[in-house]
Motif scaffolding. Structure first.
Motif, PDB file in Angstrom:
ATOM      1  N   VAL A 312       0.873  -1.177   0.000  1.00 29.80           N
ATOM      2  CA  VAL A 312       0.000   0.000   0.000  1.00 29.80           C
ATOM      3  C   VAL A 312       0.904   1.218   0.000  1.00 29.80           C
ATOM      4  CG1 VAL A 312      -1.681   1.334   1.324  1.00 29.80           C
ATOM      5  CG2 VAL A 312      -1.883  -1.154   1.213  1.00 29.80           C
ATOM      6  N   THR A 313       0.663   2.138  -0.919  1.00 29.39           N
ATOM      7  CA  THR A 313       1.464   3.358  -1.019  1.00 29.39           C
ATOM      8  C   THR A 313       0.591   4.558  -0.708  1.00 29.39           C
ATOM      9  OG1 THR A 313       2.866   2.384  -2.730  1.00 29.39           O
ATOM     10  CG2 THR A 313       2.899   4.786  -2.525  1.00 29.39           C
ATOM     11  N   ASP A 314       0.991   5.320   0.306  1.00 27.04           N
ATOM     12  CA  ASP A 314       0.305   6.569   0.605  1.00 27.04           C
ATOM     13  C   ASP A 314       1.075   7.691  -0.072  1.00 27.04           C
ATOM     14  OD1 ASP A 314      -0.553   9.067   2.095  1.00 27.04           O
ATOM     15  OD2 ASP A 314      -1.873   7.559   2.987  1.00 27.04           O
ATOM     16  N   HIS A 315       0.414   8.366  -1.011  1.00 24.03           N
ATOM     17  CA  HIS A 315       1.095   9.336  -1.871  1.00 24.03           C
ATOM     18  C   HIS A 315       1.402  10.652  -1.176  1.00 24.03           C
ATOM     19  CE1 HIS A 315       0.312   6.503  -5.055  1.00 24.03           C
ATOM     20  NE2 HIS A 315      -0.981   6.538  -4.770  1.00 24.03           N
ATOM     21  N   ARG A 316       0.975  10.817   0.069  1.00 21.46           N
ATOM     22  CA  ARG A 316       1.282  12.037   0.812  1.00 21.46           C
ATOM     23  C   ARG A 316       2.561  11.910   1.619  1.00 21.46           C
ATOM     24  NH1 ARG A 316      -4.412  11.757   3.659  1.00 21.46           N
ATOM     25  NH2 ARG A 316      -3.675   9.593   3.626  1.00 21.46           N
ATOM     26  N   LEU A 317       3.093  10.702   1.680  1.00 26.53           N
ATOM     27  CA  LEU A 317       4.321  10.454   2.422  1.00 26.53           C
ATOM     28  C   LEU A 317       5.489  10.305   1.458  1.00 26.53           C
ATOM     29  CD1 LEU A 317       2.893   7.830   4.949  1.00 26.53           C
ATOM     30  CD2 LEU A 317       3.403  10.234   5.421  1.00 26.53           C
ATOM     31  N   GLY A 318       6.678  10.599   1.939  1.00 23.31           N
ATOM     32  CA  GLY A 318       7.847  10.540   1.075  1.00 23.31           C
ATOM     33  C   GLY A 318       8.835   9.475   1.492  1.00 23.31           C
ATOM     34  N   GLY A 319       9.820   9.217   0.620  1.00 20.73           N
ATOM     35  CA  GLY A 319      10.928   8.327   0.946  1.00 20.73           C
ATOM     36  C   GLY A 319      10.485   6.911   1.225  1.00 20.73           C
ATOM     37  N   ASP A 320      11.158   6.278   2.175  1.00 28.57           N
ATOM     38  CA  ASP A 320      10.887   4.878   2.516  1.00 28.57           C
ATOM     39  C   ASP A 320       9.674   4.726   3.423  1.00 28.57           C
ATOM     40  OD1 ASP A 320      13.138   4.166   1.070  1.00 28.57           O
ATOM     41  OD2 ASP A 320      14.459   4.323   2.821  1.00 28.57           O
ATOM     42  N   ASN A 321       9.073   5.835   3.832  1.00 29.75           N
ATOM     43  CA  ASN A 321       7.967   5.781   4.795  1.00 29.75           C
ATOM     44  C   ASN A 321       6.600   5.677   4.140  1.00 29.75           C
ATOM     45  OD1 ASN A 321       9.766   6.121   6.989  1.00 29.75           O
ATOM     46  ND2 ASN A 321       9.777   8.332   6.643  1.00 29.75           N
ATOM     47  N   LYS A 322       6.545   5.599   2.812  1.00 31.30           N
ATOM     48  CA  LYS A 322       5.249   5.686   2.145  1.00 31.30           C
ATOM     49  C   LYS A 322       4.648   4.331   1.787  1.00 31.30           C
ATOM     50  CE  LYS A 322       7.271   6.293  -2.482  1.00 31.30           C
ATOM     51  NZ  LYS A 322       7.355   7.199  -3.640  1.00 31.30           N
ATOM     52  N   ASN A 323       5.411   3.230   1.914  1.00 34.13           N
ATOM     53  CA  ASN A 323       4.930   1.907   1.528  1.00 34.13           C
ATOM     54  C   ASN A 323       4.681   1.031   2.752  1.00 34.13           C
ATOM     55  OD1 ASN A 323       5.066   2.409  -1.284  1.00 34.13           O
ATOM     56  ND2 ASN A 323       7.266   2.022  -1.247  1.00 34.13           N
ATOM     57  N   PHE A 324       3.579   0.267   2.703  1.00 39.21           N
ATOM     58  CA  PHE A 324       3.172  -0.560   3.827  1.00 39.21           C
ATOM     59  C   PHE A 324       2.678  -1.913   3.315  1.00 39.21           C
ATOM     60  CE2 PHE A 324       2.682   3.885   4.756  1.00 39.21           C
ATOM     61  CZ  PHE A 324       3.207   4.026   6.035  1.00 39.21           C
ATOM     62  N   ASN A 325       2.721  -2.913   4.191  1.00 39.05           N
ATOM     63  CA  ASN A 325       2.282  -4.264   3.838  1.00 39.05           C
ATOM     64  C   ASN A 325       0.777  -4.296   3.624  1.00 39.05           C
ATOM     65  OD1 ASN A 325       1.117  -7.016   4.972  1.00 39.05           O
ATOM     66  ND2 ASN A 325       3.121  -7.444   4.064  1.00 39.05           N
ATOM     67  N   ILE A 326       0.368  -4.769   2.464  1.00 41.83           N
ATOM     68  CA  ILE A 326      -1.050  -4.679   2.112  1.00 41.83           C
ATOM     69  C   ILE A 326      -1.914  -5.608   2.954  1.00 41.83           C
ATOM     70  CG2 ILE A 326      -1.098  -6.429   0.269  1.00 41.83           C
ATOM     71  CD1 ILE A 326      -2.830  -4.357  -1.315  1.00 41.83           C
ATOM     72  N   ASP A 327      -1.372  -6.801   3.311  1.00 41.04           N
ATOM     73  CA  ASP A 327      -2.178  -7.737   4.101  1.00 41.04           C
ATOM     74  C   ASP A 327      -2.537  -7.141   5.455  1.00 41.04           C
ATOM     75  OD1 ASP A 327      -2.172  -9.688   2.123  1.00 41.04           O
ATOM     76  OD2 ASP A 327      -0.289 -10.562   2.822  1.00 41.04           O
ATOM     77  N   ARG A 328      -1.572  -6.478   6.077  1.00 40.34           N
ATOM     78  CA  ARG A 328      -1.830  -5.870   7.377  1.00 40.34           C
ATOM     79  C   ARG A 328      -2.820  -4.718   7.253  1.00 40.34           C
ATOM     80  NH1 ARG A 328       3.803  -4.632  10.214  1.00 40.34           N
ATOM     81  NH2 ARG A 328       2.336  -3.797  11.760  1.00 40.34           N
ATOM     82  N   ILE A 329      -2.626  -3.877   6.242  1.00 39.18           N
ATOM     83  CA  ILE A 329      -3.487  -2.702   6.078  1.00 39.18           C
ATOM     84  C   ILE A 329      -4.919  -3.113   5.794  1.00 39.18           C
ATOM     85  CG2 ILE A 329      -3.942  -0.665   4.661  1.00 39.18           C
ATOM     86  CD1 ILE A 329      -1.547  -0.352   6.520  1.00 39.18           C
ATOM     87  N   ILE A 330      -5.109  -3.994   4.818  1.00 34.04           N
ATOM     88  CA  ILE A 330      -6.466  -4.339   4.390  1.00 34.04           C
ATOM     89  C   ILE A 330      -7.211  -5.102   5.471  1.00 34.04           C
ATOM     90  CG2 ILE A 330      -6.181  -6.607   3.319  1.00 34.04           C
ATOM     91  CD1 ILE A 330      -7.866  -3.538   1.666  1.00 34.04           C
ATOM     92  N   ASN A 331      -6.462  -5.665   6.448  1.00 33.15           N
ATOM     93  CA  ASN A 331      -7.097  -6.353   7.576  1.00 33.15           C
ATOM     94  C   ASN A 331      -7.187  -5.465   8.809  1.00 33.15           C
ATOM     95  OD1 ASN A 331      -7.787  -9.122   6.690  1.00 33.15           O
ATOM     96  ND2 ASN A 331      -5.609  -9.233   6.213  1.00 33.15           N
ATOM     97  N   GLY A 332      -7.088  -4.153   8.601  1.00 34.66           N
ATOM     98  CA  GLY A 332      -7.398  -3.199   9.659  1.00 34.66           C
ATOM     99  C   GLY A 332      -6.253  -2.804  10.558  1.00 34.66           C
ATOM    100  N   ASP A 333      -5.026  -3.227  10.245  1.00 34.07           N
ATOM    101  CA  ASP A 333      -3.865  -2.851  11.063  1.00 34.07           C
ATOM    102  C   ASP A 333      -3.313  -1.533  10.516  1.00 34.07           C
ATOM    103  OD1 ASP A 333      -1.708  -2.678  12.716  1.00 34.07           O
ATOM    104  OD2 ASP A 333      -0.765  -4.552  12.086  1.00 34.07           O
TER     105      ASP A 333
END
Length: 363
Positions: A312-333
């Motif tokens: 998951v990529t949040d386009h308001r964040l920069g650098g290495d801090n903008k990408n997150f694990n999709i399984d965790r995010i989509i399951n509410g973490d």
């Protein structure tokens, strides 16, 4: 800054004393208002009191260093107090940033399936599930006001209330366009499609915060549709409220009681009109300087959920801090992502305050 801190601490003590007066605790409305004001000032007042104690501990340690037998212990105490003082300085600067007056409020969220047809509506259902799981993890309560579903389990549109401490402060950054890239369940060829859904986030606004003129409202009742049993076809419990001056329409049909549906619809309408009023007031500022975190406009694409790449990529964040694990995010973490947005927002405000202070010192 320290004069301001002293004034806040005095005001906090005055509010605490006022809460103990008979004329305050005998009036529930007044007591609630005073208690809320005291609660809002409490973190700053307590941090300032702790800061003063750390400064006093540093002075005491300096005096003890004159005693050869106490010098080593005094130096340790001095360093400990100094570290605490520096930590509290940073905390106080954050606490003194302009506070969002809605941070303690409940949240009304609306999710709509966007481009992508049925897949966009299935994604909207995924987002609703994601926010439901996140709310449950924080002990918040969810109440659905209105939902329109598809035969495949997608959501055309859903409005729901999230009740819980700090709901707005955590979820206000979710407003905007959410994009998904994946192989749809409706796609037989196995091709990756891009679809979207939009999320609106509104603070729940009470009657005290925003008054509605009954003469401006057109209220219609109709029979509920969808799940819920035979009563949905027999009773006109659903409510549609139209705000005549603006044309804003709110529907609520999830509750069996017409009264409850009307109450919930009025809550949503107040929040929508409040948001419109705030947008007008902030238009000049927003045109001059748009926030990094975003305006909350649902037309603004804020995030991409890429299933093939598991991120998951949040386009308001920069650098290495903008990408997150999709399984965790989509399951509410969501906490890691939301924490990153809160930190970025605070950093921007601190930078703006520093820039403002520099300009003032130069003028």
């Amino acid at each position: 800054m320290f004069e301001r801190l002293q004034a806040i601490e005095r005001q906090y003590e005055e509010l605490r004393q006022r809460l103990e007066l008979p004329e305050t605790y005998s009036d529930p409305v007044l007591y609630a208002r005073v208690e809320r004001e005291a609660r809002e000032l409490q973190p700053v007042a307590e941090a300032h009191a702790a800061y003063r104690r750390a400064c006093a501990d540093m002075e005491d340690a300096l005096l003890l260093q004159a005693d050869p037998e106490m010098r080593e212990l005094a130096q340790e105490e001095y360093q400990t107090a100094k570290a605490e003082k520096e930590r509290l300085e940073k905390e106080i600067r954050l606490l003194l940033l302009p506070r969002d007056p809605n941070d303690s409020k409940n949240v009304i969220m609306e999710i709509r399936g966007g481009v992508g047809g049925e897949e966009g509506m299935l994604f909207a259902a995924d987002l609703y599930r994601m926010y439901t799981l996140y709310a449950e993890s924080r002990g918040w309560k969810i109440e659905v006001a209105n939902v329109s579903e598809t035969e495949l389990g997608g959501i055309k549109e859903i409005s729901f209330l999230i009740e819980g401490a700090g709901a707005w402060s955590r979820l206000k950054f979710e407003a905007g366009g959410h994009r998904v890239q994946r192989v749809p369940v409706t796609e037989s060829g196995g091709r990756i499609h891009t679809s979207a859904a939009t999320v609106a986030v509104l603070p729940e606004i009470g009657e005290v915060d925003f008054k509605l003129d009954p003469n401006d409202l057109k209220i219609d009742t109709y029979r509920s549709s969808g799940a819920g049993g035979q009563h949905v076809n027999k009773t006109e419990s659903a409510i549609r409220i139209t705000h005549l001056p603006t044309g804003v329409v709110v529907e609520c049909q999830d509750e069996r009681s017409q009264y409850k549906n009307k109450d919930r619809a009025m809550q949503i309408l107040r929040s929508k009109l409040y948001e419109m009023e705030q947008a007008k007031q902030n238009a000049a500022v927003a045109a001059e300087r748009k926030s990094q975190i975003g305006s909350g406009d649902r037309s603004e694409r804020i995030r991409t959920y890429n299933f093939p790449q598991n991120r998951v990529t949040d386009h308001r964040l920069g650098g290495d801090n903008k990408n997150f694990n999709i399984d965790r995010i989509i399951n509410g973490d969501l906490d890691e992502l939301i924490d990153a947005l809160v930190t970025a927002d605070q950093a921007q405000k601190l930078a703006e305050n520093a820039e403002f202070g520099t300009r003032n010192s130069e003028s």
